[in-house]
Scaffold this active site. Structure first.
Site, PDB file in Angstrom:
ATOM      1  N   PRO A  26      -5.498  -3.832   4.246  1.00  0.00           N
ATOM      2  CA  PRO A  26      -5.830  -2.682   4.708  1.00  0.00           C
ATOM      3  C   PRO A  26      -4.633  -1.941   5.477  1.00  0.00           C
ATOM      4  O   PRO A  26      -3.901  -2.648   6.114  1.00  0.00           O
ATOM      5  CB  PRO A  26      -7.073  -3.186   5.871  1.00  0.00           C
ATOM      6  CG  PRO A  26      -6.488  -4.459   6.259  1.00  0.00           C
ATOM      7  CD  PRO A  26      -6.162  -4.982   4.869  1.00  0.00           C
ATOM      8  N   MET A  27      -4.563  -0.777   5.180  1.00  0.00           N
ATOM      9  CA  MET A  27      -3.481   0.039   5.924  1.00  0.00           C
ATOM     10  C   MET A  27      -4.044   1.616   6.042  1.00  0.00           C
ATOM     11  O   MET A  27      -4.467   2.417   5.286  1.00  0.00           O
ATOM     12  CB  MET A  27      -2.267   0.194   4.896  1.00  0.00           C
ATOM     13  CG  MET A  27      -1.464  -1.215   4.735  1.00  0.00           C
ATOM     14  SD  MET A  27      -0.110  -0.802   3.571  1.00  0.00           S
ATOM     15  CE  MET A  27      -0.785  -0.711   1.988  1.00  0.00           C
ATOM     16  N   GLN A  80     -12.796  -2.709   6.229  1.00  0.00           N
ATOM     17  CA  GLN A  80     -12.143  -3.754   7.332  1.00  0.00           C
ATOM     18  C   GLN A  80     -12.701  -2.904   8.605  1.00  0.00           C
ATOM     19  O   GLN A  80     -12.602  -1.621   8.816  1.00  0.00           O
ATOM     20  CB  GLN A  80     -10.744  -3.462   7.532  1.00  0.00           C
ATOM     21  CG  GLN A  80     -10.122  -4.490   8.338  1.00  0.00           C
ATOM     22  CD  GLN A  80      -8.851  -4.417   8.959  1.00  0.00           C
ATOM     23  OE1 GLN A  80      -8.217  -3.158   9.091  1.00  0.00           O
ATOM     24  NE2 GLN A  80      -8.204  -5.422   8.967  1.00  0.00           N
ATOM     25  N   CYS A 111      -3.755  -5.873  14.916  1.00  0.00           N
ATOM     26  CA  CYS A 111      -3.303  -4.411  15.170  1.00  0.00           C
ATOM     27  C   CYS A 111      -2.217  -4.573  16.494  1.00  0.00           C
ATOM     28  O   CYS A 111      -2.471  -5.068  17.448  1.00  0.00           O
ATOM     29  CB  CYS A 111      -4.242  -3.400  15.420  1.00  0.00           C
ATOM     30  SG  CYS A 111      -3.726  -1.762  15.685  1.00  0.00           S
ATOM     31  N   ASN A 213       0.042 -13.266   4.451  1.00  0.00           N
ATOM     32  CA  ASN A 213       0.337 -11.985   4.449  1.00  0.00           C
ATOM     33  C   ASN A 213       1.459 -11.941   5.006  1.00  0.00           C
ATOM     34  O   ASN A 213       1.901 -12.473   6.042  1.00  0.00           O
ATOM     35  CB  ASN A 213      -0.723 -11.239   5.223  1.00  0.00           C
ATOM     36  CG  ASN A 213      -0.459  -9.701   5.305  1.00  0.00           C
ATOM     37  OD1 ASN A 213      -0.476  -9.210   6.322  1.00  0.00           O
ATOM     38  ND2 ASN A 213       0.166  -8.906   4.112  1.00  0.00           N
ATOM     39  N   GLY A 214       2.484 -10.847   4.456  1.00  0.00           N
ATOM     40  CA  GLY A 214       4.003 -10.706   5.130  1.00  0.00           C
ATOM     41  C   GLY A 214       4.794 -10.568   3.972  1.00  0.00           C
ATOM     42  O   GLY A 214       5.262 -11.549   3.770  1.00  0.00           O
ATOM     43  N   ARG A 238       2.692  -3.489   2.380  1.00  0.00           N
ATOM     44  CA  ARG A 238       3.715  -2.231   2.043  1.00  0.00           C
ATOM     45  C   ARG A 238       4.453  -2.495   0.741  1.00  0.00           C
ATOM     46  O   ARG A 238       4.832  -1.348   0.218  1.00  0.00           O
ATOM     47  CB  ARG A 238       4.918  -2.524   3.336  1.00  0.00           C
ATOM     48  CG  ARG A 238       4.381  -2.010   4.792  1.00  0.00           C
ATOM     49  CD  ARG A 238       5.325  -2.509   5.748  1.00  0.00           C
ATOM     50  NE  ARG A 238       5.581  -4.022   5.781  1.00  0.00           N
ATOM     51  CZ  ARG A 238       6.387  -4.717   6.247  1.00  0.00           C
ATOM     52  NH1 ARG A 238       7.375  -4.079   6.845  1.00  0.00           N
ATOM     53  NH2 ARG A 238       6.590  -6.306   6.232  1.00  0.00           N
TER      54      ARG A 238
HETATM   55  C1  LIG Z   1       1.100   2.103   7.463  1.00  0.00           C
HETATM   56  C2  LIG Z   1       0.074   0.779   7.613  1.00  0.00           C
HETATM   57  C3  LIG Z   1      -0.985   0.855   8.148  1.00  0.00           C
HETATM   58  C4  LIG Z   1      -1.619  -0.443   8.717  1.00  0.00           C
HETATM   59  N1  LIG Z   1      -3.021  -0.401   8.939  1.00  0.00           N
HETATM   60  C5  LIG Z   1      -3.610  -1.568   9.100  1.00  0.00           C
HETATM   61  C6  LIG Z   1      -5.023  -1.649   9.208  1.00  0.00           C
HETATM   62  O1  LIG Z   1      -5.668  -0.596   9.328  1.00  0.00           O
HETATM   63  N2  LIG Z   1      -5.478  -2.876   9.338  1.00  0.00           N
HETATM   64  C7  LIG Z   1      -4.933  -3.999   9.327  1.00  0.00           C
HETATM   65  O2  LIG Z   1      -5.592  -5.248   9.644  1.00  0.00           O
HETATM   66  N3  LIG Z   1      -3.676  -3.879   9.273  1.00  0.00           N
HETATM   67  C8  LIG Z   1      -2.851  -2.729   9.216  1.00  0.00           C
HETATM   68  N4  LIG Z   1      -1.469  -3.014   8.772  1.00  0.00           N
HETATM   69  C9  LIG Z   1      -1.003  -4.303   8.464  1.00  0.00           C
HETATM   70  C10 LIG Z   1      -1.093  -4.591   6.830  1.00  0.00           C
HETATM   71  O3  LIG Z   1      -2.349  -4.768   6.542  1.00  0.00           O
HETATM   72  C11 LIG Z   1      -0.207  -5.709   6.945  1.00  0.00           C
HETATM   73  O4  LIG Z   1      -0.811  -6.889   7.573  1.00  0.00           O
HETATM   74  C12 LIG Z   1       1.261  -5.684   7.077  1.00  0.00           C
HETATM   75  O5  LIG Z   1       1.741  -4.482   6.605  1.00  0.00           O
HETATM   76  C13 LIG Z   1       2.137  -7.000   6.556  1.00  0.00           C
HETATM   77  O6  LIG Z   1       2.066  -7.013   5.187  1.00  0.00           O
HETATM   78  P1  LIG Z   1       3.280  -6.522   4.221  1.00  0.00           P
HETATM   79  O7  LIG Z   1       4.156  -7.021   4.828  1.00  0.00           O
HETATM   80  O8  LIG Z   1       2.681  -6.911   2.879  1.00  0.00           O
HETATM   81  O9  LIG Z   1       3.055  -5.110   4.350  1.00  0.00           O
HETATM   82  C14 LIG Z   1      -1.000  -1.717   8.540  1.00  0.00           C
HETATM   83  C15 LIG Z   1       0.225  -1.621   7.816  1.00  0.00           C
HETATM   84  C16 LIG Z   1       0.748  -0.443   7.779  1.00  0.00           C
HETATM   85  C17 LIG Z   1       2.289  -0.442   7.201  1.00  0.00           C
END
Ligand SMILES: Cc1cc2nc3c(=O)[nH]c(=O)nc-3n(C[C@H](O)[C@H](O)[C@H](O)COP(=O)(O)O)c2cc1C
Length: 384
Positions: A26-27, A80, A111, A213-214, A238
């Site tokens: 979720p982003m 979510q 968050c 995740n990450g 991302r």
């Molecule tokens: C622009 C943006 C918005 C995000 N919004 C949410 C969100 O609404 N809910 C959530 O649980 N995580 C949110 N995240 C975190 C991501 O879901 C994820 O946990 C985090 O980016 C790490 O994963 P990655 O390294 O694959 O990016 C957000 C991340 C980014 C970059």
């Protein structure tokens, strides 16, 4: 483009059977129906909405009701929720289930944004074990047969880790899976994710899937995370910004049906254009959709021979016709640039001391002042 082939791997989350153990993270401001549709077209797995605040949902806020809509091609539908109040979270889950608006519900406890943690919400919340348990237990009960999952961080900072307790509590509460973004709130998006924490969570939580995740930037990273940590699936954020076809690579790596692409500049330009068009459809407003796609420009064209002037024009265009004119000037036959288009993208940032309510870390129970602070932590808008 994927470099690794693994045996076919599926993932079951409650009643949902996925052809690949892959979840779109979720982003907020990104994973609306437009982007989810695009990602889904290439691969397999689960594609989660941006976060929806429980209060805005139960109040049927117009923006929130738009954010929870799915296109008919989107099954299973995944939403979510962000909530801090057990009763409101329960009511929001019940509403989604009773009104048949979701096939999967995820709860956000990750968050790190100061305006959220300052009031005890997001990644700060699992520190308060009783509150966390009550929210998750009531939500899981209200969800009934709809699988409910929990997404969290490692904790607040290295001295205040919460993920192992939270994982066990969630498991006991009847959630269908837990996902760990292997950073603390203090780390924000900086440094590298600590995949060893995912392995530790997998050892602690044994009866439901554990998702890692990450820092998954490629299908190879996803395969490696599963091999190194033993996790049951991956959550990708991302890494897919500006390249929804990463889900094709991921599906391929896990032996599921997928679309393989040759990411020439022409292909990328067409995908970008389609994303813009889907955003226009989602917002029902050409200007709004065209403004929203601007934040994706640098991600789509990362590593491609697109000059600064053209990038600037793309980042200010306000109609689909204008995008067409600009995209037509590109060298559409330019090949996929390889490494220059790969690697990290999106938020990075620096570590920050998390903002927390007074004396938050002194006890794992809520005191009276904190109880009233937390009531205020319920955001009244979604996707923040
Ligand atoms: C622009 C943006 C918005 C995000 N919004 C949410 C969100 O609404 N809910 C959530 O649980 N995580 C949110 N995240 C975190 C991501 O879901 C994820 O946990 C985090 O980016 C790490 O994963 P990655 O390294 O694959 O990016 C957000 C991340 C980014 C970059």
């Amino acid at each position: 483009m994927s470099d690794t082939l693994a045996p076919a791997r599926a993932l079951r989350i409650g009643s949902i059977e996925l052809d690949a153990p892959v979840v779109l993270a979720p982003m907020a401001g990104i994973t609306n129906t437009a982007f989810r549709r695009l990602c889904r077209e290439y691969g397999a797995g689960l594609y989660v909405s941006e976060m929806i605040t429980t209060r805005a949902l139960v109040e049927r806020n117009a923006t929130t009701m738009r954010l929870i809509t799915h296109h008919e091609s989107e099954t299973p539908r995944s939403i979510q929720l962000y909530g801090v109040d057990p009763a409101t979270t329960e009511a929001a889950v019940r509403m989604l289930v009773d009104e048949d608006r979701a096939d999967h519900i995820d709860l956000n406890f990750g968050c790190p944004v100061p305006k959220v943690t300052r009031k005890g919400g997001g990644a700060a919340l699992p520190w308060k074990l009783g509150l966390f348990r009550e929210i998750v237990t009531r939500a899981a009960r209200a969800a009934g047969d709809v699988p409910l999952t929990v997404k969290m961080r490692k904790g607040i900072d290295p001295d205040h880790l919460t993920y192992l307790d939270a994982g066990r509590i969630a498991e006991d509460a009847g959630v269908a899976a837990v996902a760990l973004h292997a950073r603390t709130a203090a780390e924000f998006y900086s440094g590298t994710a600590d995949w060893s924490a995912i392995a530790a969570l997998k050892e602690a939580v044994t009866s439901i899937p554990v998702l890692g995740n990450g820092d998954i930037w490629s299908a190879g990273d996803a395969v490696r995370m599963m091999a190194e940590t033993g996790c049951d699936g991956v959550v990708v954020g991302r890494g897919c910004l500006g390249r929804p076809w990463l889900f094709g690579d991921l599906a391929e790596a896990f032996g599921a049906e997928h679309i393989t692409v040759d990411a020439t500049l022409g292909f990328v330009a067409r995908a970008f254009r389609r994303h813009a068009e889907l955003l226009v459809e989602f917002f029902e407003d050409e200007g709004r959709g065209c403004r929203d796609i601007r934040k994706h420009v640098a991600w789509y064209f990362k590593g491609y021979p697109v000059g600064g002037d053209t990038r600037a024009r793309l980042a200010t265009a306000s109609s689909l016709a204008e995008f067409d004119d600009i995209l037509a000037t590109l060298d559409l036959d330019a090949p996929y640039p390889g490494a220059a288009a790969e690697g990290q993208r999106g938020r990075a940032g620096t570590p920050k001391r998390p903002a927390l309510p007074d004396r938050w870390l002194e006890s794992r129970d809520l005191d009276a002042a904190q109880s009233s602070a937390i009531a205020d932590a319920e955001l009244d808008h979604s996707g923040g």
